[in-house]
Write a protein that holds these residues in place. Structure first.
Motif, PDB file in Angstrom:
ATOM      1  N   THR A   1      49.402  34.617  26.540  1.00 13.94           N
ATOM      2  CA  THR A   1      47.986  34.250  26.566  1.00 13.94           C
ATOM      3  C   THR A   1      47.450  33.860  25.205  1.00 13.94           C
ATOM      4  O   THR A   1      46.421  33.214  25.116  1.00 13.94           O
TER       5      THR A   1
ATOM      6  N   ARG B   1      46.119  35.903  23.248  1.00 16.97           N
ATOM      7  CA  ARG B   1      45.054  36.851  22.910  1.00 16.97           C
ATOM      8  C   ARG B   1      45.634  38.001  22.104  1.00 16.97           C
ATOM      9  O   ARG B   1      46.607  38.627  22.520  1.00 16.97           O
TER      10      ARG B   1
ATOM     11  N   SER C   1      44.442  41.431  26.434  1.00 15.94           N
ATOM     12  CA  SER C   1      43.614  41.609  27.623  1.00 15.94           C
ATOM     13  C   SER C   1      43.860  40.502  28.648  1.00 15.94           C
ATOM     14  O   SER C   1      44.006  39.330  28.304  1.00 15.94           O
TER      15      SER C   1
ATOM     16  N   HIS D   1      41.956  40.695  31.758  1.00 18.18           N
ATOM     17  CA  HIS D   1      40.950  40.946  32.788  1.00 18.18           C
ATOM     18  C   HIS D   1      40.378  39.673  33.409  1.00 18.18           C
ATOM     19  O   HIS D   1      40.088  39.658  34.604  1.00 18.18           O
ATOM     20  N   ASP D   2      40.214  38.614  32.653  1.00 17.40           N
ATOM     21  CA  ASP D   2      39.696  37.373  33.237  1.00 17.40           C
ATOM     22  C   ASP D   2      40.678  36.785  34.248  1.00 17.40           C
ATOM     23  O   ASP D   2      40.281  36.314  35.311  1.00 17.40           O
ATOM     24  N   ALA D   3      41.957  36.838  33.914  1.00 15.85           N
ATOM     25  CA  ALA D   3      42.987  36.340  34.828  1.00 15.85           C
ATOM     26  C   ALA D   3      43.058  37.196  36.090  1.00 15.85           C
ATOM     27  O   ALA D   3      43.144  36.678  37.204  1.00 15.85           O
TER      28      ALA D   3
ATOM     29  N   ALA E   1      40.678  38.968  37.327  1.00 17.03           N
ATOM     30  CA  ALA E   1      39.458  38.701  38.094  1.00 17.03           C
ATOM     31  C   ALA E   1      39.613  37.433  38.949  1.00 17.03           C
ATOM     32  O   ALA E   1      39.171  37.397  40.093  1.00 17.03           O
ATOM     33  N   ALA E   2      40.262  36.429  38.407  1.00 15.39           N
ATOM     34  CA  ALA E   2      40.487  35.196  39.181  1.00 15.39           C
ATOM     35  C   ALA E   2      41.355  35.472  40.399  1.00 15.39           C
ATOM     36  O   ALA E   2      41.102  34.956  41.490  1.00 15.39           O
TER      37      ALA E   2
ATOM     38  N   ARG F   1      39.388  37.639  42.985  1.00 14.66           N
ATOM     39  CA  ARG F   1      38.397  36.793  43.668  1.00 14.66           C
ATOM     40  C   ARG F   1      39.036  36.102  44.887  1.00 14.66           C
ATOM     41  O   ARG F   1      38.445  36.049  45.968  1.00 14.66           O
TER      42      ARG F   1
ATOM     43  N   PHE G   1      45.872  30.928  32.728  1.00 10.64           N
ATOM     44  CA  PHE G   1      45.556  31.900  31.692  1.00 10.64           C
ATOM     45  C   PHE G   1      46.708  32.216  30.733  1.00 10.64           C
ATOM     46  O   PHE G   1      46.541  33.012  29.820  1.00 10.64           O
TER      47      PHE G   1
END
Length: 107
Positions: free
Chosen positions: A12, A14, A18, A20-22, A24-25, A28, A67
């Motif tokens: 990533t 990063r 982290s 968390h955004d991935a 969350a996708a 969803r 991501f």
């Protein structure tokens, strides 16, 4: 069938690692599927027929692809034809067994 899966990107870039955004996708996609599901800190469980569950897992995995440079998917399936409602049913049977054993301890 019940499927427990975890999907996460790697590569990533990063510094904090982290994802968390991935995640969350992916979650969803699961929520929008309308199938019974539960998300915990490590896995998402989903219940339904083989084709519909695997389609959701595939789409959730694809949602994570942007991501990172690669994606890791961990999947465990409980394939038990003729059974439904096992997402909660298995937990209820466990809790009942624990309660019964707790009652026997006082004898």
């Amino acid at each position: 069938m019940l499927v427990a899966f975890s999907v996460a990107p790697s590569g990533t870039g990063r510094a904090d690692g982290s994802v968390h955004d991935a995640v969350a996708a992916a979650v969803r996609i699961v929520r929008e599927s309308g199938l019974p599901h539960r998300t915990t800190s490590m896995f998402t469980e989903i219940e339904g027929e083989w084709d519909e569950v695997m389609d959701v897992v595939k789409r959730a995995t694809e949602a994570v692809l942007p991501f990172g440079s690669r994606v890791s998917l961990l999947l465990k399936a409980d394939i038990r034809p003729g059974f439904a409602g096992e997402l909660d049913g298995k937990i209820e049977r466990l809790e009942n067994a624990l309660a019964e054993s707790d009652l026997g301890e006082g004898d």
